[in-house]
Design a protein around this motif. Sequence first.
Motif, mmCIF file in Angstrom:
data_model
loop_
_atom_site.group_PDB
_atom_site.id
_atom_site.type_symbol
_atom_site.label_atom_id
_atom_site.label_comp_id
_atom_site.label_asym_id
_atom_site.label_seq_id
_atom_site.Cartn_x
_atom_site.Cartn_y
_atom_site.Cartn_z
ATOM 1 N N ARG A 55 0.688 -1.152 0.055
ATOM 2 C CA ARG A 55 0.112 -0.003 -0.022
ATOM 3 C C ARG A 55 0.801 1.149 -0.030
ATOM 4 O O ARG A 55 0.179 2.301 -0.267
ATOM 5 C CB ARG A 55 -0.877 0.069 1.139
ATOM 6 C CG ARG A 55 -1.911 -1.115 1.196
ATOM 7 C CD ARG A 55 -2.811 -1.168 2.358
ATOM 8 N NE ARG A 55 -3.757 -2.297 2.489
ATOM 9 C CZ ARG A 55 -4.727 -2.469 3.144
ATOM 10 N NH1 ARG A 55 -4.830 -1.645 4.103
ATOM 11 N NH2 ARG A 55 -5.318 -3.528 3.224
ATOM 12 N N LEU A 56 2.206 0.984 0.383
ATOM 13 C CA LEU A 56 3.122 2.169 0.446
ATOM 14 C C LEU A 56 4.008 2.427 -0.685
ATOM 15 O O LEU A 56 4.401 3.535 -0.911
ATOM 16 C CB LEU A 56 3.863 2.387 1.966
ATOM 17 C CG LEU A 56 2.960 2.296 3.270
ATOM 18 C CD1 LEU A 56 3.945 1.975 4.387
ATOM 19 C CD2 LEU A 56 2.345 3.747 3.380
ATOM 20 N N ALA A 57 4.447 1.174 -1.290
ATOM 21 C CA ALA A 57 5.652 1.384 -2.047
ATOM 22 C C ALA A 57 5.299 1.257 -3.478
ATOM 23 O O ALA A 57 4.357 0.963 -3.774
ATOM 24 C CB ALA A 57 6.441 0.092 -1.606
ATOM 25 N N PRO A 58 6.188 1.957 -4.090
ATOM 26 C CA PRO A 58 5.902 1.856 -5.589
ATOM 27 C C PRO A 58 6.172 0.570 -6.280
ATOM 28 O O PRO A 58 6.909 -0.400 -5.632
ATOM 29 C CB PRO A 58 7.140 2.642 -6.371
ATOM 30 C CG PRO A 58 8.040 3.036 -5.151
ATOM 31 C CD PRO A 58 7.541 2.551 -3.763
ATOM 32 N N PRO A 59 5.434 0.202 -7.547
ATOM 33 C CA PRO A 59 5.560 -1.307 -7.687
ATOM 34 C C PRO A 59 6.903 -1.693 -8.098
ATOM 35 O O PRO A 59 7.115 -3.027 -8.146
ATOM 36 C CB PRO A 59 4.909 -1.090 -9.322
ATOM 37 C CG PRO A 59 3.912 0.133 -9.090
ATOM 38 C CD PRO A 59 4.720 1.019 -8.129
ATOM 39 N N LYS A 60 7.800 -1.082 -8.518
ATOM 40 C CA LYS A 60 9.131 -1.599 -8.780
ATOM 41 C C LYS A 60 9.818 -2.203 -7.234
ATOM 42 O O LYS A 60 10.462 -3.353 -7.177
ATOM 43 C CB LYS A 60 10.074 -0.606 -9.204
ATOM 44 C CG LYS A 60 11.647 -1.098 -9.473
ATOM 45 C CD LYS A 60 12.435 0.330 -10.030
ATOM 46 C CE LYS A 60 13.851 -0.323 -10.205
ATOM 47 N NZ LYS A 60 14.708 0.988 -10.905
ATOM 48 N N GLU A 61 9.617 -1.409 -6.362
ATOM 49 C CA GLU A 61 10.048 -1.765 -4.802
ATOM 50 C C GLU A 61 9.136 -3.045 -4.385
ATOM 51 O O GLU A 61 9.663 -3.803 -3.688
ATOM 52 C CB GLU A 61 9.683 -0.851 -3.984
ATOM 53 C CG GLU A 61 10.709 0.324 -4.148
ATOM 54 C CD GLU A 61 12.313 -0.032 -3.997
ATOM 55 O OE1 GLU A 61 12.687 -0.822 -3.139
ATOM 56 O OE2 GLU A 61 12.850 0.321 -5.163
ATOM 57 N N ILE A 62 7.901 -3.026 -4.602
ATOM 58 C CA ILE A 62 7.016 -4.259 -4.270
ATOM 59 C C ILE A 62 7.471 -5.413 -4.882
ATOM 60 O O ILE A 62 7.443 -6.502 -4.165
ATOM 61 C CB ILE A 62 5.453 -4.143 -4.612
ATOM 62 C CG1 ILE A 62 4.883 -2.736 -3.910
ATOM 63 C CG2 ILE A 62 4.690 -5.325 -4.477
ATOM 64 C CD1 ILE A 62 3.716 -2.556 -4.306
ATOM 65 N N SER A 63 7.936 -5.508 -6.138
ATOM 66 C CA SER A 63 8.248 -6.437 -6.849
ATOM 67 C C SER A 63 9.409 -7.318 -6.363
ATOM 68 O O SER A 63 9.784 -8.350 -6.300
ATOM 69 C CB SER A 63 8.697 -6.373 -8.340
ATOM 70 O OG SER A 63 9.649 -5.535 -8.380
ATOM 71 N N LYS A 64 10.322 -6.704 -5.437
ATOM 72 C CA LYS A 64 11.438 -7.208 -4.810
ATOM 73 C C LYS A 64 11.189 -8.158 -3.612
ATOM 74 O O LYS A 64 11.608 -9.180 -3.447
ATOM 75 C CB LYS A 64 12.372 -5.927 -4.091
ATOM 76 C CG LYS A 64 13.020 -5.117 -4.975
ATOM 77 C CD LYS A 64 13.730 -3.897 -4.462
ATOM 78 C CE LYS A 64 14.449 -3.128 -5.360
ATOM 79 N NZ LYS A 64 15.192 -2.116 -4.699
ATOM 80 N N TYR A 65 9.892 -7.684 -3.107
ATOM 81 C CA TYR A 65 9.556 -8.730 -2.064
ATOM 82 C C TYR A 65 8.319 -9.774 -2.350
ATOM 83 O O TYR A 65 7.878 -10.510 -1.643
ATOM 84 C CB TYR A 65 8.970 -7.838 -1.110
ATOM 85 C CG TYR A 65 10.174 -7.000 -0.355
ATOM 86 C CD1 TYR A 65 11.086 -7.564 0.642
ATOM 87 C CD2 TYR A 65 10.321 -5.623 -0.698
ATOM 88 C CE1 TYR A 65 11.846 -6.957 1.086
ATOM 89 C CE2 TYR A 65 11.432 -5.087 -0.134
ATOM 90 C CZ TYR A 65 12.345 -5.851 1.051
ATOM 91 O OH TYR A 65 13.333 -5.033 1.319
ATOM 92 N N ALA A 66 7.809 -9.717 -3.641
ATOM 93 C CA ALA A 66 6.858 -10.608 -4.058
ATOM 94 C C ALA A 66 7.545 -12.073 -4.105
ATOM 95 O O ALA A 66 8.630 -12.284 -4.579
ATOM 96 C CB ALA A 66 6.225 -10.170 -5.651
#
Length: 72
Positions: A55-66
Amino acid sequence: MLGFIFNERECKELDYVLRKELDEMLFDLNDKRIDGEIKGAIESRYRVIFRMYARLAPPKEISKYARNRVHH
């Protein structure tokens, strides 16, 4: 459902805390010494924290933790 209003500094701090928690859980999930039942509990918690982070992070950052669903 709860709502929170954060200022910019608080958002950055929450982002940092969530990323560190995700990093720790990823480390634990990759540790061969940890029991499968414990890993299941960590995985469940990981999903909750990841949704908060998303909910907070940009998509590029989210993908690092998917995580791939195969890890269950």
